[in-house]
Design an enzyme around this catalytic site. Structure first.
Site, PDB file in Angstrom:
ATOM      1  N   GLU A  84      -1.214  10.179  -4.160  1.00  0.00           N
ATOM      2  CA  GLU A  84      -1.279   9.932  -5.607  1.00  0.00           C
ATOM      3  C   GLU A  84      -1.649  11.211  -6.355  1.00  0.00           C
ATOM      4  O   GLU A  84      -2.515  11.224  -7.242  1.00  0.00           O
ATOM      5  CB  GLU A  84      -2.255   8.790  -5.908  1.00  0.00           C
ATOM      6  N   GLU A 128       0.838   2.008   0.900  1.00  0.00           N
ATOM      7  CA  GLU A 128      -0.466   1.349   0.801  1.00  0.00           C
ATOM      8  C   GLU A 128      -0.331   0.029   0.060  1.00  0.00           C
ATOM      9  O   GLU A 128       0.277  -0.025  -1.014  1.00  0.00           O
ATOM     10  CB  GLU A 128      -1.482   2.216   0.041  1.00  0.00           C
TER      11      GLU A 128
END
Length: 500
Positions: free
Chosen positions: A118, A265
């Site tokens: 991220e 995820e």
């Protein structure tokens, strides 16, 4: 020369087959854990639960060595702290690949590099060099002649898609468009995939009651609560599917297509603080068990049904050293002593009969013919049922009547989609039964005996990568066929040389 050309063509064909196997469930392994078990104990746990895909959030040397000769497919991570240096210097990228990838091949089955986590939201100052870091790493793989066996990508969060619903209108945050365009161009050029971190838990909590909890947990929704995209009329039976479709549509908004999504995820916390009432063991168990069934269903989201959603659950152990709210430290599915936090099967062998519950969806006797025809048309059309077996000349064509054809189509749709909330109703023309409706050579999807007939020859997960135990030598049917053909070509080539 002709034999060599056929050999090359066959190798390409076998490669295509190997890339079209069933979807898999993997697991994230973090290290912010007190009393973290030894790498060998972790690998023993993976083997015991037949976990065949793992994502390491870094390139831990102990884990990479312990995973050698297990067959487990490993995604190694470039940490966020390393992204900037790798993105600025090709030599740094080359050194990283040499140390963390080349040193462990081929014993350790490393198949992907995740560049940061991220990055755009976690370390935005590194965003300008993210694509460069990916390119430098790929070039280092090319230089080592291993680029054909590893993919390079970067996990991106849902946060960069500000309005994910309805999925059909989702776009990336325009302030990131330049970087995301470069990333997508890299993924397209290298035949890689988009890594998505998608958490229905956070989406549900932030929606403040707009979406029902059942929707976030893959639970069936009543007709009144069904979530429908007003533009495409796609019915979304889980928030997970809607989030993945939002990412696909965001990619399409930048004029890219054909880039598959892997969810790197997702999960649900099993314990939270006083202000986190939805972080419970019950919800975590429901979410992750339904997630496994959903992924092993082997279909994509409504807009991309042919792209299975390979997914990594977050995570193996609680990372109790992580900062933030209580829930942030309680995502693990196992305790560090190896016991399960709650019952969860990650094995395809335990889920291979997920579509074979002994319950079938068939047309009601005496149902209105016009309604049956409408239901049949919907199932074979928008419902995406596989209706090939009821076409003229196929095994389930006879008896040639609407009742029979509707039963086959209804059941095919129901078995494929029931794990994501599909019901057996079809405007009141369908009902469930425990009596297997298969007959003669026509086998209905979900039948315990699918050795012949119109249904799927094998359940979609029965022979996929997930079904292989870590380090097993189980060969897929396609592999055996390819090997036999290659052997035949080799024998033919030797015979020709002898004759000449």
């Amino acid at each position: 020369m002709m034999i060599e050309l056929w050999s090359i063509a066959l190798l390409i064909f076998c490669s295509i087959l190997s890339n079209s196997r069933g979807a898999y469930i993997g697991i994230n392994i973090g290290t912010d854990v007190s009393n973290l078990p030894s790498a060998l104990d972790v690998v023993a746990l993976l083997k015991a639960h037949q976990i065949t895909h793992v994502r390491l959030l870094d390139a831990d040397a102990h884990m990479l060595r312990a995973l050698a000769d297990t067959g487990v497919e490993v995604m190694v991570g470039v940490t966020n702290e390393e992204v900037l240096g790798i993105g600025e210097r090709a030599s740094t990228a080359a050194a990283w690949v040499t140390k963390n990838v080349v040193a462990y091949l081929p014993s350790t089955n490393i198949t992907a590099i995740a560049v940061g986590s991220e990055v755009l939201t976690a370390i935005p100052h590194a965003a300008p060099v993210l694509a460069s870091a990916m390119n430098y790493l790929h070039k280092a793989l090319v230089a080592s002649n291993i680029n054909y066996q590893l993919k390079v990508s970067t996990p991106l969060p849902m946060d960069i898609i500000p309005r994910p619903f309805p999925p059909s209108t989702a776009t990336f945050n325009s302030s990131w468009n330049s970087t995301i365009f470069q990333v997508l161009q890299f993924l397209k050029n290298t035949n890689s995939y988009y890594m998505l971190n998608a958490y229905p838990y956070y989406e549900y909590v932030s929606s403040d009651g707009i979406f029902p909890k059942d929707y976030a947990l893959f639970q069936p929704l009543s007709a009144v609560k069904e979530i429908v995209d007003p533009n495409t009329l796609f019915h979304y039976r889980s928030m997970f599917d809607a989030m993945v479709d939002a990412a696909y549509n965001s990619i399409a908004s930048l004029n890219f297509s054909g880039i598959p999504i892997v969810v790197t995820e997702t999960g649900w916390p099993w314990y939270g603080g006083a202000k986190e009432p939805d972080a419970t063991i019950e919800n975590a168990e429901t979410f992750n068990n339904n997630l496994v069934r959903r992924v092993l269903n082997n279909s994509g989201p409504p807009s991309q049904l042919n792209f299975p959603i390979n997914t990594y659950i977050y995570e193996l152990f609680n990372e109790d050293k992580r900062p933030g709210p209580v829930s942030e430290r309680n995502w693990g599915i196992f305790n560090t002593n190896g016991t399960a936090v709650y019952p969860l099967s990650l094995s395809a062998f335990d889920n291979a009969t997920a579509n074979s519950s002994g319950v079938f969806c068939v047309a009601k006797q005496g149902a209105d013919i016009d309604k049956l025809q409408s239901g049949l048309n919907w199932a074979c059309g928008q419902g995406q049922a596989d209706c090939a077996a009821i076409q003229s000349g196929r095994l389930c064509y006879f008896p040639d009547n609407v009742q029979n054809h509707a039963s086959y189509a209804y059941n095919n749709y129901y078995q494929r989609m029931r794990n994501v909330g599909a019901t057996c109703d079809f405007d009141g023309t369908a009902t469930t039964t425990t009596i297997d409706p298969s007959y003669g050579s026509c086998r209905f999807t979900g039948s315990q005996n699918t050795s012949s007939g119109g249904g799927d020859l094998f359940p979609p997960t029965a022979f996929g990568p997930v079904g292989q135990t870590a380090g097993s030598s189980i060969l897929q049917v396609q592999d055996i066929g390819c090997m036999l053909l290659l052997l035949a070509l080799l024998v033919l080539h030797v015979d020709l040389q002898i004759v000449l």
